[in-house]
Design a protein around this motif. Sequence first.
Motif, PDB file in Angstrom:
ATOM      1  N   ALA A 133       0.823  -1.210   0.000  1.00 46.54           N
ATOM      2  CA  ALA A 133       0.000   0.000   0.000  1.00 46.54           C
ATOM      3  C   ALA A 133       0.856   1.258   0.000  1.00 46.54           C
ATOM      4  CB  ALA A 133      -0.929  -0.010   1.209  1.00 46.54           C
ATOM      5  N   ASP A 134       1.961   1.220   0.718  1.00 45.72           N
ATOM      6  CA  ASP A 134       2.864   2.364   0.768  1.00 45.72           C
ATOM      7  C   ASP A 134       3.494   2.631  -0.594  1.00 45.72           C
ATOM      8  OD1 ASP A 134       4.202   4.424   2.345  1.00 45.72           O
ATOM      9  OD2 ASP A 134       6.030   3.249   2.045  1.00 45.72           O
ATOM     10  N   ARG A 135       3.536   1.599  -1.441  1.00 43.53           N
ATOM     11  CA  ARG A 135       4.084   1.745  -2.784  1.00 43.53           C
ATOM     12  C   ARG A 135       3.002   2.046  -3.819  1.00 43.53           C
ATOM     13  NH1 ARG A 135       9.277   0.189  -2.891  1.00 43.53           N
ATOM     14  NH2 ARG A 135       9.254  -0.058  -5.171  1.00 43.53           N
ATOM     15  N   GLY A 136       1.782   2.262  -3.359  1.00 42.67           N
ATOM     16  CA  GLY A 136       0.721   2.678  -4.256  1.00 42.67           C
ATOM     17  C   GLY A 136      -0.269   1.611  -4.650  1.00 42.67           C
ATOM     18  N   ARG A 185      -4.606  -2.965  10.555  1.00 49.30           N
ATOM     19  CA  ARG A 185      -5.501  -1.835  10.303  1.00 49.30           C
ATOM     20  C   ARG A 185      -5.077  -0.620  11.131  1.00 49.30           C
ATOM     21  NH1 ARG A 185      -9.759  -4.205  11.517  1.00 49.30           N
ATOM     22  NH2 ARG A 185     -10.618  -4.672   9.452  1.00 49.30           N
ATOM     23  N   ASN A 186      -4.691  -0.838  12.377  1.00 49.52           N
ATOM     24  CA  ASN A 186      -4.261   0.274  13.230  1.00 49.52           C
ATOM     25  C   ASN A 186      -2.995   0.928  12.681  1.00 49.52           C
ATOM     26  OD1 ASN A 186      -6.406  -0.132  14.983  1.00 49.52           O
ATOM     27  ND2 ASN A 186      -5.227  -1.431  16.366  1.00 49.52           N
ATOM     28  N   VAL A 187      -2.067   0.108  12.185  1.00 49.16           N
ATOM     29  CA  VAL A 187      -0.844   0.669  11.599  1.00 49.16           C
ATOM     30  C   VAL A 187      -1.188   1.443  10.332  1.00 49.16           C
ATOM     31  CG1 VAL A 187       1.385   0.117  10.568  1.00 49.16           C
ATOM     32  CG2 VAL A 187       0.607  -1.146  12.569  1.00 49.16           C
ATOM     33  N   ALA A 188      -2.084   0.877   9.516  1.00 49.68           N
ATOM     34  CA  ALA A 188      -2.481   1.555   8.283  1.00 49.68           C
ATOM     35  C   ALA A 188      -3.096   2.921   8.577  1.00 49.68           C
ATOM     36  CB  ALA A 188      -3.465   0.684   7.506  1.00 49.68           C
ATOM     37  N   THR A 189      -3.900   2.993   9.612  1.00 46.78           N
ATOM     38  CA  THR A 189      -4.517   4.260   9.993  1.00 46.78           C
ATOM     39  C   THR A 189      -3.457   5.265  10.428  1.00 46.78           C
ATOM     40  OG1 THR A 189      -6.569   3.165  10.661  1.00 46.78           O
ATOM     41  CG2 THR A 189      -6.145   5.363  11.559  1.00 46.78           C
ATOM     42  N   ALA A 190      -2.506   4.800  11.232  1.00 52.56           N
ATOM     43  CA  ALA A 190      -1.448   5.683  11.725  1.00 52.56           C
ATOM     44  C   ALA A 190      -0.563   6.185  10.589  1.00 52.56           C
ATOM     45  CB  ALA A 190      -0.599   4.952  12.770  1.00 52.56           C
ATOM     46  N   GLN A 191      -0.406   5.372   9.539  1.00 58.89           N
ATOM     47  CA  GLN A 191       0.456   5.742   8.411  1.00 58.89           C
ATOM     48  C   GLN A 191      -0.324   6.337   7.241  1.00 58.89           C
ATOM     49  OE1 GLN A 191       2.796   2.265   7.395  1.00 58.89           O
ATOM     50  NE2 GLN A 191       3.903   2.302   9.334  1.00 58.89           N
ATOM     51  N   ALA A 192      -1.597   6.616   7.467  1.00 60.52           N
ATOM     52  CA  ALA A 192      -2.461   7.204   6.432  1.00 60.52           C
ATOM     53  C   ALA A 192      -2.541   6.326   5.187  1.00 60.52           C
ATOM     54  CB  ALA A 192      -1.979   8.606   6.071  1.00 60.52           C
ATOM     55  N   LEU A 193      -2.590   5.011   5.408  1.00 64.04           N
ATOM     56  CA  LEU A 193      -2.700   4.064   4.308  1.00 64.04           C
ATOM     57  C   LEU A 193      -4.049   3.345   4.302  1.00 64.04           C
ATOM     58  CD1 LEU A 193       0.846   2.412   4.551  1.00 64.04           C
ATOM     59  CD2 LEU A 193       0.067   4.080   2.846  1.00 64.04           C
ATOM     60  N   ILE A 227      -6.101  -0.207   1.741  1.00 70.62           N
ATOM     61  CA  ILE A 227      -6.154  -1.607   2.163  1.00 70.62           C
ATOM     62  C   ILE A 227      -7.556  -1.958   2.630  1.00 70.62           C
ATOM     63  CG2 ILE A 227      -5.135  -3.406   3.597  1.00 70.62           C
ATOM     64  CD1 ILE A 227      -2.730  -1.599   4.045  1.00 70.62           C
ATOM     65  N   GLU A 228      -8.072  -3.073   2.109  1.00 67.83           N
ATOM     66  CA  GLU A 228      -9.323  -3.651   2.588  1.00 67.83           C
ATOM     67  C   GLU A 228      -8.969  -4.883   3.416  1.00 67.83           C
ATOM     68  OE1 GLU A 228     -13.482  -5.656   0.905  1.00 67.83           O
ATOM     69  OE2 GLU A 228     -11.972  -4.906  -0.501  1.00 67.83           O
ATOM     70  N   TRP A 229      -9.395  -4.906   4.664  1.00 75.01           N
ATOM     71  CA  TRP A 229      -9.054  -5.983   5.580  1.00 75.01           C
ATOM     72  C   TRP A 229     -10.201  -6.989   5.621  1.00 75.01           C
ATOM     73  CZ3 TRP A 229      -4.100  -5.500   7.179  1.00 75.01           C
ATOM     74  CH2 TRP A 229      -3.536  -4.230   7.124  1.00 75.01           C
TER      75      TRP A 229
END
Length: 216
Positions: free
Chosen positions: A59-62, A79-87, A91-93
């Motif tokens: 996700a960080d690579r687009g 999901r928590n990390v994705a939220t913190a990193q604005a990703l 990502i669909e979990w």
Amino acid sequence: MTGTTGPLDATAWDRRYADPAGVWGAAPNVWVVQELGALAPGRAMDLAAGEGRHALWLADRGWKVKAVDFSSTGLEVGRNVATAQALGENIEWIVQEATAITPEPGSADLVLVAYLQLPATQLQAAVTVAAGALAPGGRFLFVSHDASNLEHGTGGPQDPAVLQTPAQVAGWLRAAGMSILSAETRTRAVAGKLRPALDCVVVAQASPGDNERNRA
């Protein structure tokens, strides 16, 4: 990264992923980086995503990623990390057993299966169904502990029933209609260990569609 034979296994993995120390760490696997780092981003499915380290990296690579695992706790960590990193939007979990997925055909440009620990029959079924999600020309990356790791490597499962050889996995993917780009046992250094880990790494590609063949 996790296997499944029933709901008790999901509960056990939920307990593991509840550990604040984490299970797999945040860094992506070396073979994932090596094989996928140069690909143009598209749509990806990360099957057995665990805590989401590879989904987050993609996700960080687009990439737009569907991260699938039967552990709701593991996915919540990701999901928590994705939220913190604005990703989060990338990502669909999806809480789903690997053997029960029903992906839409042609819905992914990349399928990643990394360290999914299942007996051969179940693993082949999961890999075959996952391969069906690929769009024409899509890439499939399979990474696992190699069968030889049990005797000659470090770490990994100690049950030979959930270990594979590159030839075995390549055969599954050929049977699913894919072309094999590489299938080999690779050596991976392990910090603090004298012996390396031995990984089964298979890269395959879905057949090109009519438009791609016409442009070739």
